[in-house]
Design an enzyme around this catalytic site. Structure first.
Site, PDB file in Angstrom:
ATOM      1  N   CYS A 127      41.875  41.947  55.680  1.00  0.00           N
ATOM      2  CA  CYS A 127      41.723  42.652  54.398  1.00  0.00           C
ATOM      3  C   CYS A 127      40.434  43.460  54.318  1.00  0.00           C
ATOM      4  O   CYS A 127      40.465  44.663  54.101  1.00  0.00           O
ATOM      5  CB  CYS A 127      41.791  41.587  53.305  1.00  0.00           C
ATOM      6  N   MET A 128      39.292  42.814  54.497  1.00  0.00           N
ATOM      7  CA  MET A 128      38.020  43.496  54.247  1.00  0.00           C
ATOM      8  C   MET A 128      37.163  43.701  55.492  1.00  0.00           C
ATOM      9  O   MET A 128      36.079  44.269  55.409  1.00  0.00           O
ATOM     10  CB  MET A 128      37.188  42.698  53.226  1.00  0.00           C
ATOM     11  N   GLY A 171      40.155  43.281  47.668  1.00  0.00           N
ATOM     12  CA  GLY A 171      41.444  42.865  47.152  1.00  0.00           C
ATOM     13  C   GLY A 171      41.409  41.517  46.481  1.00  0.00           C
ATOM     14  O   GLY A 171      41.824  41.362  45.329  1.00  0.00           O
ATOM     15  N   GLN A 172      40.908  40.529  47.187  1.00  0.00           N
ATOM     16  CA  GLN A 172      40.977  39.159  46.680  1.00  0.00           C
ATOM     17  C   GLN A 172      39.807  38.865  45.737  1.00  0.00           C
ATOM     18  O   GLN A 172      38.760  39.490  45.820  1.00  0.00           O
ATOM     19  CB  GLN A 172      40.968  38.168  47.839  1.00  0.00           C
ATOM     20  N   LYS A 180      49.467  40.414  35.219  1.00  0.00           N
ATOM     21  CA  LYS A 180      49.200  39.176  35.969  1.00  0.00           C
ATOM     22  C   LYS A 180      48.137  38.351  35.247  1.00  0.00           C
ATOM     23  O   LYS A 180      48.223  37.145  35.160  1.00  0.00           O
ATOM     24  CB  LYS A 180      48.757  39.485  37.403  1.00  0.00           C
ATOM     25  N   MET A 236      43.182  49.054  51.227  1.00  0.00           N
ATOM     26  CA  MET A 236      43.795  48.702  52.511  1.00  0.00           C
ATOM     27  C   MET A 236      44.205  49.885  53.385  1.00  0.00           C
ATOM     28  O   MET A 236      44.321  49.742  54.594  1.00  0.00           O
ATOM     29  CB  MET A 236      44.992  47.782  52.299  1.00  0.00           C
TER      30      MET A 236
END
Ligand SMILES: Nc1nc2c(c(=O)[nH]1)N[C@H]1C(S)=C(S)[C@@H](COP(=O)(O)OP(=O)(O)OC[C@H]3O[C@@H](n4cnc5c(=O)[nH]c(N)nc54)[C@H](O)[C@@H]3O)O[C@H]1N2
Ligand SMILES: Nc1nc2c(c(=O)[nH]1)N[C@H]1C(S)=C(S)[C@@H](COP(=O)(O)OP(=O)(O)OC[C@H]3O[C@@H](n4cnc5c(=O)[nH]c(N)nc54)[C@H](O)[C@@H]3O)O[C@H]1N2
Ligand code: SF4
Ligand SMILES: [Mo]
Length: 809
Positions: free
Chosen positions: A174-175, A387-388, A90, A350
């Site tokens: 998510c977090m 994650g982000q 990516k 997650m």
């Protein structure tokens, strides 16, 4: 011109990466060393500049090659400590995300059901008017992919300007449980350790995450140690086999929520065998448990004896029953933790956060490390991965959650509100004392008719795609259809499942089309400059927020003025003249990011999350906070928080100091929580578990990565992973399309048996990147009581053959 040799190299590196991925038979993450570009000299129209990768929370740095106003090349950045020149597929392709054919380039307003191009002035006016008319029914849904200044501007606009706390980001999905886990344990958010732990640990335990695909470069930092002859034992605990499992020494397959039982089992044995770290616990820890009536995040103190009593029943045999992991493997884990001569790092993501016991399991795993003393030495760390790219920086540090304020402050605390009003120079009492709606509630209230309690009527969405990623879409998103008085405004770069229901679409500038700052998983704040222009009329998200605020200011909204009557986002030049940054052609007359960041920086000193001046980040490939000025004027980052040898805030002479302890005594909390089953479990009607997640090649909803041909070719469609025996029992063949049904909705998918991931019997797995196959019509919105984070990792489904035979487990 770019030298042909180098261009060919870059091309072939990317191709090689994509090529080996297409083959699909490798067991380790696709990472290519960037041997071809050592110094990246500018010249012949090509210039190089640094930026963090647009995708995951690992926070690799890339070098971006720009020629004739376009991004033409991407290289791994050798000067970056995180990735040392490496990138995953990516990352190598990140430049291409700017150039999809269908970029949004003009604001679009839905008129009589059809999207019509309008000018920015009109768009901003429509938004401002709706907010002006009903400020309290407006909500802002943001993102861990917002840059830090974007999030900070949104935060100040809402909480300082509009006195409205209905701002929440996708990072709630998510977090949020990681945040509450840290708060409950240490009284302050974000990991103590850093990536160096991965270079130094002897044992790496993965608690239900798949870093080979989700944090590939970070994971390669561990697997590369083996190729250098070092020994590192990788223990993969999960509910399905993944590419991470292929690299693991041990694979412990657990039932959903098995993690809770396993962590309790390890602590039970450490106590039972009397081989926990008594000295560490005596000096640095307290025990804590839930109150009997209404549990709170701070819980209540319990004695060590009481802890022993409560944990006594979690014997290895009992844990085996609850988790499915053999008792001997629980003993093996406990023996590892009992060994003080080795270094153990835990990683999770997650699997532990999207969990109705998310706060509990986060605290329990911290507890395992604290009880055993595997804490605060390089390689000994309980580390939650983000994650982000900026869930830490923009969401957790800037505090863009509905209950939070910048710098670790909270709405519920009057003193915090007052300090914040002081920093912002806004009227006393400007900040509303009632926390806003968290994500699930925000959407419930937006998609319900006003008369039925649907009191959010206008919503602005930036840098996130809730029409695909909210759980239970039928209940939380699709119901917006047909509600005439609800108005959805979406800022995105491409058409998405969310823009499909939007009333107004705002075309956004992305990544290096604007200035930005991110904060990654290891507390590292990163900066980059705008390098190319956005296409057409696409504009910065931060500019949009400021332009809306300015329009409200002009309409006479009192909240858009500070105590001196100035615009709350006023930026003045050296002569004291205000620069009209709300006019887009003047926005880059100054560095708005720098102004916002320097203002935000004041907050970061309130809870020892100190950031350095903007210019320091221009020079560096990111710095890990707290960053503290030294006597010689230089700035020093911190690798190991709470550890006396590295953390500048630990009191002189102390080995450890948990200086934000919730018990105000410098100690961390070791929690006990009782095991609870998942919110929905398979039964006769819905006999299978459904787990959802991601794949290496795609970023979330695929809006960016599906527009990159090599990635899309490698992973063109979503699928359902199934166990061979389950498929056989139901007479289902490889590739056959089946319907996945839950109590909430359905989704049709081709079956992949013995695919990339391999679920056990009775479990299916579906990735959520494919807009044409929305698995979130099926998933559950049940959430953790403290973090309000929903559980996407488990619910009950049945697999129905198109000819309608049911599959049982
Ligand atoms: N390629 C790629 N990388 C990404 C992303 C992406 O979209 N694509 N997204 C980024 C983001 S925002 C995130 S949040 C991360 C997610 O990164 P991960 O958490 O690593 O990945 P997921 O696929 O969401 O999680 C799947 C795992 O959940 C585990 N699981 C299921 N049930 C349970 C349970 O009850 N307990 C525990 N402990 N585990 C369970 C399963 O073992 C399964 O392997 O990835 C980041 N990186
Ligand atoms: N089933 C299931 N659902 C999940 C999860 C799961 O594990 N399973 N995980 C959850 C988690 S952890 C997460 S983090 C979320 C992620 O969910 P989302 O945030 O909704 O997914 P993304 O695809 O990252 O959405 C980002 C959007 O921003 C757009 N974009 C890119 N750059 C810019 C920009 O600069 N400006 C603007 N305005 N737009 C931009 C992209 O085109 C894209 O549409 O999904 C959640 N949903
Ligand atoms: S590991 Fe994450 S940050 Fe690094 S190149 Fe890959 S997607 Fe980008
Ligand atoms: Mo995420």
């Amino acid at each position: 011109m770019m030298d042909t040799k180098r261009r060919n190299f870059l091309k072939s590196a990317a191709m090689a990466a994509a090529g080996s991925m297409v083959a699909g038979n490798m067991s380790l993450p696709v990472v290519q060393a960037d041997q071809g570009v050592s110094d990246l000299p500018d010249g012949d129209g090509l210039s190089w500049n640094k930026a963090p990768c647009r995708f995951c929370g690992t926070g690799c740095h890339v070098q971006v090659g720009v020629e004739d106003g376009r991004v033409v090349a991407i290289a791994g950045d050798k000067a970056a400590d995180v990735n040392k020149g490496l990138l995953c597929v990516k990352g190598y392709h990140v430049g291409g995300i700017l150039y999809g054919k269908d970029r949004l380039t003009q604001p679009l307003l839905r008129k009589d059901g059809r999207l019509t191009e309008i000018e920015w002035d009109e768009a901003i006016e429509i938004i401002a008017k709706r907010i002006f008319d009903s400020p309290e029914t407006f909500a802002f849904y943001g993102s861990g992919q917002w840059t830090i200044p974007e999030g900070y501007a949104a935060q100040k606009f809402m909480k300082g300007g509009l006195s409205n706390n209905h701002i929440d980001p996708n990072a709630r999905l998510c977090m949020a449980s990681a945040v509450t886990g840290f708060l409950a344990t240490y009284g302050v958010d974000e990991p103590a350790g850093c990536y160096q732990d991965l270079d130094e640990c002897d044992v790496l335990i993965l608690w239900g995450n798949n870093p080979a695909e989700m944090h590939p470069v970070l994971f390669s930092r561990v697997t590369d140690r083996r190729s250098r002859g070092e020994t590192v034992r990788i223990i993969d605990i999960g509910t399905r086999r993944t590419r991470t499992t292929d690299a693991a020494n041990d694979y412990l397959e657990m039932k959903p929520h098995g993690d809770v039982a396993i962590s309790l089992g390890i602590m039970h044995l450490l106590i039972e065998n009397d081989n926990y770290d008594k000295s560490f616990v005596e000096k640095h820890c307290n025990f804590r448990g839930d109150e009997a009536d209404t549990p709170t995040l701070s819980g209540e103190p319990i004695s060590e004896d009481e802890f022993r009593k409560r944990i006594a029943k979690y014997t290895p045999e009992r844990v085996e029953e609850l988790s499915g992991v053999p008792a001997d493997e629980i003993r093996m884990l406990a023996d590892l933790f009992a060994d003080r001569d080795i270094r153990i790092t835990s990683l999770w993501c997650m699997g532990m956060n999207q969990h109705t016991m998310g706060t509990a399991i986060n605290s329990l795993v911290h507890g395992v490390h604290l009880l055993s003393g595997h804490f605060g030495r390089p390689g000994d760390a309980p580390t939650s991965l983000t994650g982000q790219p900026s869930a830490c920086g923009t969401v957790r540090e800037v505090g863009t959650l509905s209950h939070a304020l910048p710098g670790g402050r909270v709405i519920a605390n009057p003193e915090h509100r007052e300090q914040c009003e002081g920093f912002w120079n806004v009227r006393d009492g400007s900040i509303n004392e009632v926390p806003g709606y968290h994500t699930v509630e925000m959407f419930e209230r937006f998609t319900k008719p006003t008369a039925e309690g649907g009191d959010i009527t206008t919503m602005l969405v930036q840098v996130t795609n809730p029409g695909q990623t909210l759980p239970n879409l039928n209940a939380l998103f699709n119901d917006k259809k047909g509600l005439e008085d609800k108005f959805l405004i979406v800022s995105d770069v491409y058409p998405t499942a969310t823009t499909a229901l939007a009333d107004l679409i705002l075309p956004a500038a992305m990544w290096v089309e604007k200035n930005g700052m991110f904060g990654n998983s290891e507390r590292r704040t990163q900066q980059w400059f705008k390098m190319v222009d956005p296409p057409g009329e696409a504009r910065d998200d931060c500019w949009m927020t400021i332009a809306i605020a300015r329009k409200l200011f002009e309409m006479g909204h009192e909240g858009m003025k500070d105590k001196d009557g100035d615009f709350i986002f006023a930026v003045k030049d050296d002569d004291g003249q205000e620069i009209p940054i709300w006019e887009f052609d003047r926005y880059y007359d100054t560095n708005v990011d720098k102004h916002l960041f320097e203002e935000y920086r004041l907050f970061t000193r309130m809870k020892h999350k100190n950031l350095a001046p903007y210019e320091e980040y221009v020079k560096a490939r990111g710095l890990r906070w707290p960053v503290v000025e030294q006597e010689d004027g230089s700035w020093r980052e911190t690798r190991f928080r709470f550890s006396g040898f590295d953390d500048p805030f630990v009191e002189e002479g102390q080995e450890f100091d948990f200086y934000h302890s919730t018990s105000n005594d410098g100690r961390a909390q070791i929690w006990f929580h009782e095991y609870q089953p998942p919110p929905e479990v398979p039964d006769d009607e819905y006999p299978m578990w459904l787990c959802t997640g991601r794949v290496l090649e795609h970023w979330h909803t695929g809006t960016m990565t599906r527009r990159l041909a090599p990635l899309n070719r490698a992973m063109p469609t979503a699928y359902v992973e199934m166990h061979l025996e389950d498929a056989k029992a139901a007479n289902i063949r490889q590739g056959e399309v089946v319907t996945i049904e839950s109590r909430r909705g359905v989704c049709d998918l081709p079956v992949w048996i013995d695919g990339r991931g391999r679920p056990p019997r009775g479990t299916v797995f579906v990735p959520f990147f494919d807009e044409s196959k929305l698995i979130n019509n099926v998933t559950l919105e049940a959430y953790d009581p403290f973090s309000k984070q929903p559980d996407y990792k488990k619910c009950a489904v049945r697999v129905v053959k198109k000819s309608a035979a049911k599959v049982s487990s």
